[in-house]
Design a protein around this motif. Sequence first.
Motif, PDB file in Angstrom:
ATOM      1  N   ASP A  43       0.765  -1.077   0.006  1.00  9.15           N
ATOM      2  CA  ASP A  43      -0.019   0.120   0.056  1.00  9.15           C
ATOM      3  C   ASP A  43       0.944   1.282   0.160  1.00  9.15           C
ATOM      4  OD1 ASP A  43      -2.423  -1.633  -0.066  1.00  9.15           O
ATOM      5  OD2 ASP A  43      -2.637  -1.369   2.095  1.00  9.15           O
ATOM      6  N   ARG A  44       2.144   1.096   0.231  1.00 13.87           N
ATOM      7  CA  ARG A  44       2.948   2.344   0.301  1.00 13.87           C
ATOM      8  C   ARG A  44       3.362   2.914  -1.076  1.00 13.87           C
ATOM      9  NH1 ARG A  44       7.139  -0.108   4.412  1.00 13.87           N
ATOM     10  NH2 ARG A  44       6.753  -1.961   3.222  1.00 13.87           N
ATOM     11  N   LEU A  45       2.997   2.042  -2.227  1.00 11.85           N
ATOM     12  CA  LEU A  45       3.286   2.188  -3.353  1.00 11.85           C
ATOM     13  C   LEU A  45       2.128   2.678  -4.258  1.00 11.85           C
ATOM     14  CD1 LEU A  45       5.469  -1.012  -4.021  1.00 11.85           C
ATOM     15  CD2 LEU A  45       6.444   1.251  -3.443  1.00 11.85           C
ATOM     16  N   ASP A  46       2.684   3.672  -5.124  1.00 15.26           N
ATOM     17  CA  ASP A  46       1.551   3.997  -6.089  1.00 15.26           C
ATOM     18  C   ASP A  46       1.348   3.408  -7.092  1.00 15.26           C
ATOM     19  OD1 ASP A  46       3.426   5.046  -7.983  1.00 15.26           O
ATOM     20  OD2 ASP A  46       3.501   7.013  -7.400  1.00 15.26           O
ATOM     21  N   TRP A  47       0.349   3.526  -8.002  1.00 17.74           N
ATOM     22  CA  TRP A  47       0.068   2.784  -9.244  1.00 17.74           C
ATOM     23  C   TRP A  47       1.365   2.586 -10.012  1.00 17.74           C
ATOM     24  CZ3 TRP A  47       0.384   3.515 -14.426  1.00 17.74           C
ATOM     25  CH2 TRP A  47      -0.269   2.384 -15.330  1.00 17.74           C
ATOM     26  N   MET A  48       2.073   3.420 -10.329  1.00 22.80           N
ATOM     27  CA  MET A  48       3.127   3.469 -11.353  1.00 22.80           C
ATOM     28  C   MET A  48       4.363   2.611 -10.489  1.00 22.80           C
ATOM     29  SD  MET A  48       5.073   5.904 -14.008  1.00 22.80           S
ATOM     30  CE  MET A  48       3.616   6.684 -14.110  1.00 22.80           C
ATOM     31  N   GLU A  49       4.522   2.763  -9.405  1.00 28.18           N
ATOM     32  CA  GLU A  49       5.733   1.816  -8.872  1.00 28.18           C
ATOM     33  C   GLU A  49       5.280   0.344  -8.933  1.00 28.18           C
ATOM     34  OE1 GLU A  49       7.267   5.415  -5.514  1.00 28.18           O
ATOM     35  OE2 GLU A  49       5.301   4.239  -5.014  1.00 28.18           O
ATOM     36  N   ARG A  50       3.962   0.154  -8.573  1.00 23.88           N
ATOM     37  CA  ARG A  50       3.562  -1.145  -8.450  1.00 23.88           C
ATOM     38  C   ARG A  50       3.722  -1.678  -9.933  1.00 23.88           C
ATOM     39  NH1 ARG A  50      -1.594   0.606  -5.505  1.00 23.88           N
ATOM     40  NH2 ARG A  50      -0.840   0.269  -3.545  1.00 23.88           N
ATOM     41  N   GLU A  51       3.328  -1.075 -10.981  1.00 27.87           N
ATOM     42  CA  GLU A  51       3.388  -1.545 -12.387  1.00 27.87           C
ATOM     43  C   GLU A  51       4.960  -1.826 -12.681  1.00 27.87           C
ATOM     44  OE1 GLU A  51       1.653  -2.820 -15.837  1.00 27.87           O
ATOM     45  OE2 GLU A  51       0.665  -2.380 -14.112  1.00 27.87           O
ATOM     46  N   LEU A  52       5.646  -1.133 -12.267  1.00 19.61           N
ATOM     47  CA  LEU A  52       7.276  -1.166 -12.534  1.00 19.61           C
ATOM     48  C   LEU A  52       7.834  -2.346 -11.864  1.00 19.61           C
ATOM     49  CD1 LEU A  52       9.893   0.017 -13.636  1.00 19.61           C
ATOM     50  CD2 LEU A  52      10.206   1.537 -11.433  1.00 19.61           C
ATOM     51  N   LEU A  53       7.468  -2.584 -10.677  1.00 20.26           N
ATOM     52  CA  LEU A  53       7.672  -3.668 -10.048  1.00 20.26           C
ATOM     53  C   LEU A  53       7.284  -5.209 -10.592  1.00 20.26           C
ATOM     54  CD1 LEU A  53       7.611  -2.877  -6.180  1.00 20.26           C
ATOM     55  CD2 LEU A  53       9.399  -3.331  -7.405  1.00 20.26           C
ATOM     56  N   LYS A  54       6.155  -4.946 -11.187  1.00 18.63           N
ATOM     57  CA  LYS A  54       5.652  -6.124 -11.920  1.00 18.63           C
ATOM     58  C   LYS A  54       6.093  -6.387 -13.300  1.00 18.63           C
ATOM     59  CE  LYS A  54       1.051  -7.298 -13.843  1.00 18.63           C
ATOM     60  NZ  LYS A  54      -0.203  -7.233 -14.465  1.00 18.63           N
ATOM     61  N   ARG A  55       6.423  -5.448 -13.886  1.00 19.10           N
ATOM     62  CA  ARG A  55       7.249  -5.600 -15.034  1.00 19.10           C
ATOM     63  C   ARG A  55       8.586  -6.014 -14.892  1.00 19.10           C
ATOM     64  NH1 ARG A  55       5.424  -1.131 -19.305  1.00 19.10           N
ATOM     65  NH2 ARG A  55       3.175  -1.340 -18.998  1.00 19.10           N
ATOM     66  N   ILE A  56       9.148  -5.537 -13.971  1.00 19.11           N
ATOM     67  CA  ILE A  56      10.607  -6.144 -13.678  1.00 19.11           C
ATOM     68  C   ILE A  56      10.506  -7.548 -13.116  1.00 19.11           C
ATOM     69  CG2 ILE A  56      12.338  -5.930 -11.963  1.00 19.11           C
ATOM     70  CD1 ILE A  56      12.140  -2.971 -11.813  1.00 19.11           C
ATOM     71  N   GLY A  57       9.421  -8.206 -12.226  1.00 20.90           N
ATOM     72  CA  GLY A  57       9.432  -9.196 -11.983  1.00 20.90           C
ATOM     73  C   GLY A  57       9.189 -10.139 -13.099  1.00 20.90           C
ATOM     74  N   GLU A  58       8.357  -9.767 -14.077  1.00 19.49           N
ATOM     75  CA  GLU A  58       7.827 -10.625 -15.207  1.00 19.49           C
ATOM     76  C   GLU A  58       9.044 -10.739 -16.008  1.00 19.49           C
ATOM     77  OE1 GLU A  58       4.530  -8.607 -16.871  1.00 19.49           O
ATOM     78  OE2 GLU A  58       3.154  -9.463 -15.331  1.00 19.49           O
ATOM     79  N   ARG A  59       9.735  -9.646 -16.200  1.00 21.92           N
ATOM     80  CA  ARG A  59      11.194  -9.671 -17.009  1.00 21.92           C
ATOM     81  C   ARG A  59      12.142 -10.857 -16.702  1.00 21.92           C
ATOM     82  NH1 ARG A  59      15.491  -5.376 -17.151  1.00 21.92           N
ATOM     83  NH2 ARG A  59      16.895  -6.487 -18.603  1.00 21.92           N
ATOM     84  N   LEU A  60      12.291 -10.693 -15.032  1.00 24.96           N
ATOM     85  CA  LEU A  60      13.389 -11.412 -14.433  1.00 24.96           C
ATOM     86  C   LEU A  60      12.959 -12.870 -14.298  1.00 24.96           C
ATOM     87  CD1 LEU A  60      14.714  -9.004 -11.878  1.00 24.96           C
ATOM     88  CD2 LEU A  60      15.782  -9.892 -14.031  1.00 24.96           C
ATOM     89  N   TYR A  61      11.671 -13.259 -14.029  1.00 22.33           N
ATOM     90  CA  TYR A  61      11.028 -14.355 -13.548  1.00 22.33           C
ATOM     91  C   TYR A  61       9.828 -14.936 -14.081  1.00 22.33           C
ATOM     92  CZ  TYR A  61      13.948 -13.032  -9.593  1.00 22.33           C
ATOM     93  OH  TYR A  61      14.967 -12.434  -8.811  1.00 22.33           O
ATOM     94  N   GLY A  62       9.211 -14.324 -15.255  1.00 23.83           N
ATOM     95  CA  GLY A  62       8.266 -14.731 -15.863  1.00 23.83           C
ATOM     96  C   GLY A  62       7.027 -14.375 -15.267  1.00 23.83           C
ATOM     97  N   GLU A  63       5.937 -14.630 -16.052  1.00 25.99           N
ATOM     98  CA  GLU A  63       4.724 -14.035 -15.714  1.00 25.99           C
ATOM     99  C   GLU A  63       4.321 -14.894 -14.585  1.00 25.99           C
ATOM    100  OE1 GLU A  63       1.618 -13.597 -18.610  1.00 25.99           O
ATOM    101  OE2 GLU A  63       2.860 -13.009 -20.060  1.00 25.99           O
ATOM    102  N   LYS A  64       3.348 -14.283 -13.771  1.00 24.99           N
ATOM    103  CA  LYS A  64       2.781 -14.929 -12.664  1.00 24.99           C
ATOM    104  C   LYS A  64       1.828 -16.090 -12.888  1.00 24.99           C
ATOM    105  CE  LYS A  64       0.147 -13.831  -8.587  1.00 24.99           C
ATOM    106  NZ  LYS A  64      -0.506 -12.749  -7.703  1.00 24.99           N
ATOM    107  N   GLY A  65       1.907 -17.345 -12.321  1.00 26.59           N
ATOM    108  CA  GLY A  65       0.967 -18.323 -12.468  1.00 26.59           C
ATOM    109  C   GLY A  65       1.655 -19.230 -13.571  1.00 26.59           C
ATOM    110  N   VAL A  66       2.520 -18.750 -14.202  1.00 24.52           N
ATOM    111  CA  VAL A  66       3.140 -19.632 -15.661  1.00 24.52           C
ATOM    112  C   VAL A  66       4.381 -20.308 -15.143  1.00 24.52           C
ATOM    113  CG1 VAL A  66       4.203 -19.721 -17.879  1.00 24.52           C
ATOM    114  CG2 VAL A  66       2.244 -18.192 -17.236  1.00 24.52           C
ATOM    115  N   SER A  67       4.385 -21.692 -14.872  1.00 24.30           N
ATOM    116  CA  SER A  67       5.527 -22.474 -14.604  1.00 24.30           C
ATOM    117  C   SER A  67       6.442 -22.468 -15.557  1.00 24.30           C
ATOM    118  CB  SER A  67       4.985 -23.811 -14.176  1.00 24.30           C
ATOM    119  OG  SER A  67       6.159 -24.781 -13.923  1.00 24.30           O
ATOM    120  N   ASN A  68       7.777 -22.567 -15.429  1.00 28.25           N
ATOM    121  CA  ASN A  68       8.743 -22.491 -16.390  1.00 28.25           C
ATOM    122  C   ASN A  68       9.715 -23.933 -16.053  1.00 28.25           C
ATOM    123  OD1 ASN A  68       8.217 -20.089 -17.261  1.00 28.25           O
ATOM    124  ND2 ASN A  68       9.854 -19.105 -15.982  1.00 28.25           N
ATOM    125  N   ASP A  69       8.767 -24.918 -15.694  1.00 27.55           N
ATOM    126  CA  ASP A  69       9.478 -26.209 -15.339  1.00 27.55           C
ATOM    127  C   ASP A  69      10.034 -26.875 -16.658  1.00 27.55           C
ATOM    128  OD1 ASP A  69       9.607 -25.844 -12.576  1.00 27.55           O
ATOM    129  OD2 ASP A  69       7.832 -26.796 -12.400  1.00 27.55           O
TER     130      ASP A  69
END
Length: 69
Positions: A43-69
């Motif tokens: 809750d301490r983050l605004d919308w833009m910061e949340r979106e940036l974190l989401k994009r960094i996470g997806e770039r580094l680790y893939g999309e949420k809920g998708v297994s890379n096994d």
Amino acid sequence: MKIPQQHYRCPLGRLQPRATNLEAIKQSGWRDQYILVVSADDDRLDWMERELLKRIGERLYGEKGVSND
């Protein structure tokens, strides 16, 4: 005369872990080693910061809920 009953104190009681202050651990991790632990739903983050974190996470680790096994 009433004598209070003494309760048995288990010797293992002192070995139980204490509650950990997770925010303090996160803070020292950032200050000491530049390791950032943050939820994209914080809750301490605004919308833009949340979106940036989401994009960094997806770039580094893939999309949420998708297994890379």
